[in-house]
Design an enzyme around this catalytic site. Structure first.
Site, PDB file in Angstrom:
ATOM      1  N   CYS A  90       0.956  -1.094  -0.186  1.00  0.00           N
ATOM      2  CA  CYS A  90      -0.865   0.156   0.197  1.00  0.00           C
ATOM      3  C   CYS A  90       1.007   1.793   0.281  1.00  0.00           C
ATOM      4  CB  CYS A  90      -1.108   0.026   1.274  1.00  0.00           C
ATOM      5  SG  CYS A  90       0.044  -0.558   2.462  1.00  0.00           S
TER       6      CYS A  90
HETATM    7  N1  LIG Z   1      -3.901  -4.310   4.944  1.00  0.00           N
HETATM    8  C1  LIG Z   1      -3.764  -4.178   4.078  1.00  0.00           C
HETATM    9  O1  LIG Z   1      -3.891  -2.441   3.512  1.00  0.00           O
HETATM   10  C2  LIG Z   1      -2.814  -4.435   2.744  1.00  0.00           C
HETATM   11  C3  LIG Z   1      -2.477  -3.520   1.839  1.00  0.00           C
HETATM   12  C4  LIG Z   1      -1.458  -4.190   0.919  1.00  0.00           C
HETATM   13  C5  LIG Z   1      -1.034  -5.492   0.964  1.00  0.00           C
HETATM   14  N2  LIG Z   1      -1.298  -6.236   2.664  1.00  0.00           N
HETATM   15  C6  LIG Z   1      -0.837  -7.741   2.430  1.00  0.00           C
HETATM   16  O2  LIG Z   1      -2.417  -8.366   2.369  1.00  0.00           O
HETATM   17  C7  LIG Z   1      -2.274 -10.086   3.364  1.00  0.00           C
HETATM   18  C8  LIG Z   1      -2.994  -9.773   3.657  1.00  0.00           C
HETATM   19  O3  LIG Z   1      -3.005  -8.492   4.858  1.00  0.00           O
HETATM   20  P1  LIG Z   1      -4.386  -8.416   6.031  1.00  0.00           P
HETATM   21  O4  LIG Z   1      -4.378  -6.593   5.943  1.00  0.00           O
HETATM   22  O5  LIG Z   1      -5.710  -8.474   4.988  1.00  0.00           O
HETATM   23  O6  LIG Z   1      -4.050  -9.386   6.791  1.00  0.00           O
HETATM   24  P2  LIG Z   1      -5.481 -10.148   8.000  1.00  0.00           P
HETATM   25  O7  LIG Z   1      -6.388  -8.604   8.475  1.00  0.00           O
HETATM   26  O8  LIG Z   1      -3.761 -10.120   9.028  1.00  0.00           O
HETATM   27  O9  LIG Z   1      -5.928 -11.103   7.231  1.00  0.00           O
HETATM   28  C9  LIG Z   1      -4.390 -12.581   7.345  1.00  0.00           C
HETATM   29  C10 LIG Z   1      -5.215 -13.412   6.688  1.00  0.00           C
HETATM   30  O10 LIG Z   1      -4.539 -14.694   6.400  1.00  0.00           O
HETATM   31  C11 LIG Z   1      -4.528 -15.973   7.580  1.00  0.00           C
HETATM   32  N3  LIG Z   1      -3.737 -15.935   8.437  1.00  0.00           N
HETATM   33  C12 LIG Z   1      -2.967 -15.680   9.219  1.00  0.00           C
HETATM   34  N4  LIG Z   1      -1.743 -16.276   9.724  1.00  0.00           N
HETATM   35  C13 LIG Z   1      -1.466 -17.585   8.810  1.00  0.00           C
HETATM   36  C14 LIG Z   1      -1.195 -18.710   8.297  1.00  0.00           C
HETATM   37  N5  LIG Z   1      -0.192 -18.799   9.279  1.00  0.00           N
HETATM   38  N6  LIG Z   1      -1.365 -19.538   7.763  1.00  0.00           N
HETATM   39  C15 LIG Z   1      -2.654 -19.680   6.838  1.00  0.00           C
HETATM   40  N7  LIG Z   1      -3.738 -18.464   7.240  1.00  0.00           N
HETATM   41  C16 LIG Z   1      -2.821 -17.513   7.988  1.00  0.00           C
HETATM   42  C17 LIG Z   1      -6.038 -15.119   8.142  1.00  0.00           C
HETATM   43  O11 LIG Z   1      -6.908 -16.226   9.072  1.00  0.00           O
HETATM   44  P3  LIG Z   1      -7.078 -17.111   9.883  1.00  0.00           P
HETATM   45  O12 LIG Z   1      -5.734 -16.645  11.087  1.00  0.00           O
HETATM   46  O13 LIG Z   1      -8.469 -17.038  10.596  1.00  0.00           O
HETATM   47  O14 LIG Z   1      -6.481 -18.625   9.065  1.00  0.00           O
HETATM   48  C18 LIG Z   1      -6.127 -13.713   8.441  1.00  0.00           C
HETATM   49  O15 LIG Z   1      -7.465 -14.514   6.723  1.00  0.00           O
HETATM   50  C19 LIG Z   1      -0.580  -9.259   4.150  1.00  0.00           C
HETATM   51  O16 LIG Z   1       0.027 -10.435   2.962  1.00  0.00           O
HETATM   52  C20 LIG Z   1      -0.711  -8.022   3.930  1.00  0.00           C
HETATM   53  O17 LIG Z   1       0.674  -8.316   3.856  1.00  0.00           O
HETATM   54  C21 LIG Z   1      -2.078  -5.744   3.032  1.00  0.00           C
END
Ligand SMILES: NC(=O)c1ccc[n+]([C@@H]2O[C@H](COP(=O)([O-])OP(=O)(O)OC[C@H]3O[C@@H](n4cnc5c(N)ncnc54)[C@H](OP(=O)(O)O)[C@@H]3O)[C@@H](O)[C@H]2O)c1
Length: 337
Positions: A148
């Site tokens: 982002c």
């Molecule tokens: N938030 C942002 O603004 C943003 C922007 C750009 C990119 N991203 C990227 O997008 C990805 C997701 O970000 P997010 O903000 O959506 O994070 P989040 O809200 O913390 O969600 C993480 C997801 O991954 C799952 N997860 C966590 N640990 C895991 C593991 N060890 N094995 C399998 N599943 C796991 C979680 O579900 P469960 O724990 O239920 O499995 C959840 O569905 C990340 O790589 C982040 O860097 C985020």
């Protein structure tokens, strides 16, 4: 491809995953086949998406069987370990994590504290910023959607660097809403700690810095020195990047370079006033203003970290990769205030 594209979303209960599912659910060319989450495994999709008409239950592990495209919204390292099997099975991958953004495998352990789980895939990955890489996206097997902060900083600076109108010393001062840290609770994003507060972090070097340097350097400028300092702002969503550099030329030349660079781009708009995060909120837009103070250029860029900074851009890349109109499911009424 005959029929709708069969899609799965891995990590569908996180912020990036939720945003993706909301966008894909109204995409006319997509059939949402499978959503995964360990913590919601066995629960109906409606437990996370009560307003969507989606039938089925979360699976604990993403399964590529019968899927055309896997949208991976997993944390870095986690999705990369699975991506090889997905790609080998002929499933195309749109990855929201940082795993395939850096071209040089030696950079990965430096910033992510472990060796890359699938270095052989790095050369297959297209950096998913359509403003710079649209031509590489059609047919791509693996798309690495940029971070982002990186999206905001690169879009704020690319025309200045490409035109040679920027000095080599660039400062990016960026602020993000707390959803940038994901949905899992942690002390730093606890309401009583983040609300009514503003602070810098990762001053010694944030993980998005090498993405920014990689992409700006590829525009033909060696020796760029980017200083990037992120801040956590007490708001739910949005990024504002304020960028400073020495202006090599006039402000009018710089503004012309931005207008020319982004002419015809549907989502990055050069605007007359310094944008606010609210103006870009819930949209796939990146709003860029080009100004100066004396001979120091000041370029501000605002976007929604979950849309243009993540899942909206993921859908935009998917649209190009699979031959849909780039704007499919990404346009809607302006949401302001
Ligand atoms: N938030 C942002 O603004 C943003 C922007 C750009 C990119 N991203 C990227 O997008 C990805 C997701 O970000 P997010 O903000 O959506 O994070 P989040 O809200 O913390 O969600 C993480 C997801 O991954 C799952 N997860 C966590 N640990 C895991 C593991 N060890 N094995 C399998 N599943 C796991 C979680 O579900 P469960 O724990 O239920 O499995 C959840 O569905 C990340 O790589 C982040 O860097 C985020």
């Amino acid at each position: 491809m005959k029929g709708r594209v069969k899609a799965a979303v891995a990590g569908a209960n996180g912020y990036a995953g939720i945003t993706l599912v909301n966008l894909l659910a109204r995409h006319p060319g997509v059939e949402l086949r499978q959503l995964s989450s360990r913590s919601f495994a066995g629960k109906p999709y409606a437990s996370v998406f009560p307003l969507l008409d989606l039938e089925g239950e979360f699976v604990p592990e993403p399964d590529a069987d019968g899927i055309d495209v896997m949208f991976s919204c997993l944390p870095h390292n986690v999705g990369a370990a699975r991506a090889g099997a997905w790609v080998d099975a002929g499933v195309r991958v749109v990855d929201m994590s940082a795993d395939f953004r850096l071209k040089d495998p030696a950079q990965y352990p430096k910033w992510y504290r472990q060796d890359h789980p699938a270095p052989s895939l790095l050369s297959k990955a297209v950096f998913g910023l359509p403003e710079l890489h649209e031509r590489e996206l059609p047919g791509a097997a693996l798309v690495a959607v940029p971070g982002c902060y990186s999206t905001a900083a690169i879009l704020a600076l690319a025309p200045a660097v490409a035109s040679g109108l920027a000095g080599s010393d660039i400062i990016v001062d960026a602020k993000s809403g707390v959803s940038g840290a994901g949905r899992s609770p942690s002390i730093g994003v606890h309401f009583s700690e983040a609300n009514e507060s503003l602070g810098a972090y990762a001053i010694e070097g944030h993980r998005h810095l090498p993405e920014v340097t990689q992409e700006l350097s590829a525009l033909g400028r060696d020796g760029l020195q980017v200083t990037f300092v992120p801040h956590l702002a007490p708001m739910t969503r949005g990024i504002l990047a304020t960028c400073y550099f020495d202006l090599k030329g006039s402000l009018a030349q710089l503004q012309d370079a931005y207008r020319e660079f982004y002419a015809g781009q549907p989502f990055t708009r050069v605007v007359a006033q310094s944008p606010t995060t609210k103006l870009a909120s819930h949209s796939n837009l990146c709003l860029v203003n080009v100004s100066a103070q004396n001979q120091k250029a000041v370029v501000t860029a605002a976007l929604d970290n979950l849309v243009k900074g993540a899942s909206g851009q993921g859908v935009e890349c998917f649209n190009i990769a699979f031959g849909f109109d780039r704007k499919t499911s990404l346009e809607g009424p302006i949401q302001w205030p």
